[in-house]
Design an enzyme around this catalytic site. Structure first.
Site, PDB file in Angstrom:
ATOM      1  N   LYS A  72      76.320  -8.140  88.477  1.00 45.19           N
ATOM      2  CA  LYS A  72      77.090  -9.529  88.652  1.00 45.19           C
ATOM      3  C   LYS A  72      77.281 -10.211  87.659  1.00 45.19           C
ATOM      4  CE  LYS A  72      75.899 -12.906  91.682  1.00 45.19           C
ATOM      5  NZ  LYS A  72      74.498 -14.268  92.875  1.00 45.19           N
TER       6      LYS A  72
ATOM      7  N   SER B  21      75.337 -15.028  97.474  1.00 38.71           N
ATOM      8  CA  SER B  21      76.556 -15.300  96.298  1.00 38.71           C
ATOM      9  C   SER B  21      76.915 -13.951  95.593  1.00 38.71           C
ATOM     10  CB  SER B  21      76.014 -16.041  95.162  1.00 38.71           C
ATOM     11  OG  SER B  21      75.083 -15.541  95.059  1.00 38.71           O
TER      12      SER B  21
ATOM     13  N   SER C 124      70.902 -14.544  98.333  1.00 43.93           N
ATOM     14  CA  SER C 124      71.777 -13.885  97.949  1.00 43.93           C
ATOM     15  C   SER C 124      72.069 -12.600  97.370  1.00 43.93           C
ATOM     16  CB  SER C 124      72.220 -15.545  96.618  1.00 43.93           C
ATOM     17  OG  SER C 124      72.398 -16.510  96.462  1.00 43.93           O
TER      18      SER C 124
END
Length: 524
Positions: free
Chosen positions: A106, A187, A211
């Site tokens: 990420k 996210s 997330s």
């Protein structure tokens, strides 16, 4: 994004004539890391070939074709890393089960090399730190190949309540590979979509509240949020030191356990991990098809929402657990006494965002660039692209908060931890005499709408384990109109191995993961 895959394919073979063609790239779609490791061990492929195959999939599925926008950037040194792991293997040095396995990170996680860590924001588009986050260093030590960075909800979805999950100014809008008009949740949107689309063997996400688990559930893959303090957060763009953690997003629970084994451990730069070395273990050791036998499992019945189709999937999952030897205990009211939890959590997140973001920005090696949350707010006001689709009201609210010594924060932090932990998960387990809680991770993915923002209606099982800092695993349990739904396994602090084992037993018996179809829409 620069395409390195054709160079990779050419390097895979020593040609004896100009007319010789490079061999086809190996099939990686739908293959978990453990299966690829078996192929490597049996000399049926190489890390270089696998890495080249993933780069080619990124080119044809992410950059074009379905255009998922799941990957922000690839590392130009990925093939070099892969070749080095192949040389080590030929020399008899295999570092472990992740040796030669490509991983996507990420893009709030730093990794050395010429690729910035942006958190999706143009404010950090030049943030090349040449530092490995400590968990990335551990992945490299385990032999993993760092392939690239995944898109995310900008600033990990903490800038505005009106945001669209999966969108960032740097990476655009991530699409769900199960239906391209549908959202990926956030996210860790890119990590979830990339894993479902087999753009890497493993992806890493981060979670503050939902997330990892929500994008894993909605994209139909496994996601694991560890106990906070088991995995270091050093050199990861933060929201909250009380709740932030990184964790694996994978095709299988075994892969998640393999990754956790590699990245767990104490880091002197992250005080929350002080106990990690004493707590960490080989998380694959307890994986067994019989792990649910004799277990008492508490069902968060009041948190599954009103949809009959989701209830049908969940009841089938509970029956599967019962058939595996678990005793299923219904919990009718898991929210009693927790009415003030949401407000306390919100106060903590807003206050810690201001303090923790300033600490991170101050640590960056570049002499220029933002140094405080106020700097980020000013940057966004000066750059219309950042505020094109939604505002920065949460940033502005966080900026108005006091410090970590403020009375409001101190009281909220104590209340949040108590309500979610001692009076939440711990109380529910004790009162109902259960060792695990299970619930529904997510509802079906909603249509993405940049104009109006998210219209997520739940259900969700993330808040209690997120605020308490306890482990939370999601495993695919079926689909609604082809859109994946996950089942959540939640444990008490430091019971990561037990949670993974329970999820593994269910996964092995149910086999509910489905391959994405890349259809344009659910609606014909």
């Amino acid at each position: 994004m620069q395409n390195f895959s054709r160079l990779a394919a050419a390097a895979l073979v020593l040609t004896t004539s100009a007319a010789a063609m490079p061999p086809p790239l190996p099939a990686v779609e739908g293959k978990d890391a453990a299966s690829l490791q078996t192929e490597l061990a049996e000399n049926r492929t190489t890390s270089e070939a696998i890495t080249a195959a993933y780069l080619e999939r990124i080119r044809t599925i992410d950059d074009s074709g379905a255009t998922l926008n799941a990957v922000i950037a690839t590392f130009p040194g990925a093939l070099t890393e892969a070749r080095a792991r192949d040389l080590e293997r030929r020399a008899g040095r295999v570092r472990g089960p992740l040796h030669g396995i490509p991983v996507l990170l990420k893009d709030n996680i730093e990794a050395r090399g010429p690729v910035p860590t942006t958190a999706g924001s143009l404010a950090l588009k030049d943030n090349i730190t040449n530092r490995d986050a400590r968990l990335v260093a551990r992945l490299r030590e385990a032999g993993a190949v760092i392939l690239g960075k995944t898109n995310l909800s900008e600033w990990a979805n903490i800038r505005s309540n009106n945001s669209t999950s999966g969108w960032s100014a740097v990476g655009g809008l991530t699409k769900n590979p199960h239906a391209l008009d549908r959202n990926t949740c956030g996210s860790s949107a890119g990590s979830g979509a990339a894993m479902a689309a087999s753009l890497a063997a493993i992806t890493i996400g981060t979670e503050t509240d939902g997330s990892i688990t929500c994008p894993a559930g909605i994209n139909g893959v496994v996601g694991f949020k560890p106990t906070v303090g088991l995995v270091t957060r050093t050199h990861i763009v933060p929201i909250s030191h009380s709740q932030d953690t990184a964790g694996p997003m994978t095709l299988t629970v075994r892969d998640a356990a393999l990754v956790l084994t590699a990245i767990a451990g104490t880091d002197s730069a992250d005080p929350a991990t002080a106990e990690a070395d004493a707590r960490r273990t080989d998380y694959t050791a307890a994986l067994s098809p019989d792990a649910l036998k004799g277990k008492r499992v508490g069902v968060l019945r009041d948190r599954i929402g009103e949809r009959a189709d989701i209830a049908t999937l969940f009841d089938a999952a509970l029956k599967q657990m019962s058939d595996l030897g678990a005793t299923v205990i219904e919990i009718a009211d898991s929210r009693k006494g927790l009415e003030e939890l949401g407000a306390a959590e919100f106060e903590v997140l807003m206050t810690e965002l201001k303090a923790d973001m300033a600490a991170y920005l101050a640590s960056l090696p570049a002499k220029d660039g933002p140094r405080t949350l106020a700097d980020l707010i000013a940057f966004n006001k000066a750059n219309p692209e950042e505020l094109k689709w939604f505002d920065q009201s949460l940033f502005e609210l966080a900026e108005s908060k006091g410090g970590l010594d403020s009375a409001a924060y101190v009281a909220a932090r104590e209340k949040a931890a108590r309500l979610a932990g001692a009076e939440g998960i711990d109380r529910l387990m004790k009162e109902h005499d259960v060792s695990l809680l299970v619930g529904v991770t997510n509802g079906p993915a909603w249509t993405s709408d940049l104009v109006n923002g998210d219209h997520y209606t739940g259900p969700s099982a993330s808040q209690l384990p997120a605020v308490a800092g306890y482990p939370h695993l999601t495993v695919p349990m079926g689909t609604v109109q082809g859109l994946p739904i996950g089942v959540s396994f939640i444990g008490s602090k430091w019971t990561d191995a037990e949670v993974l084992a329970a999820g593994y037993a269910y996964e092995q018996a149910s086999r509910k993961r489905v391959a994405p179809t890349y259809r344009v829409s659910v609606v014909p």
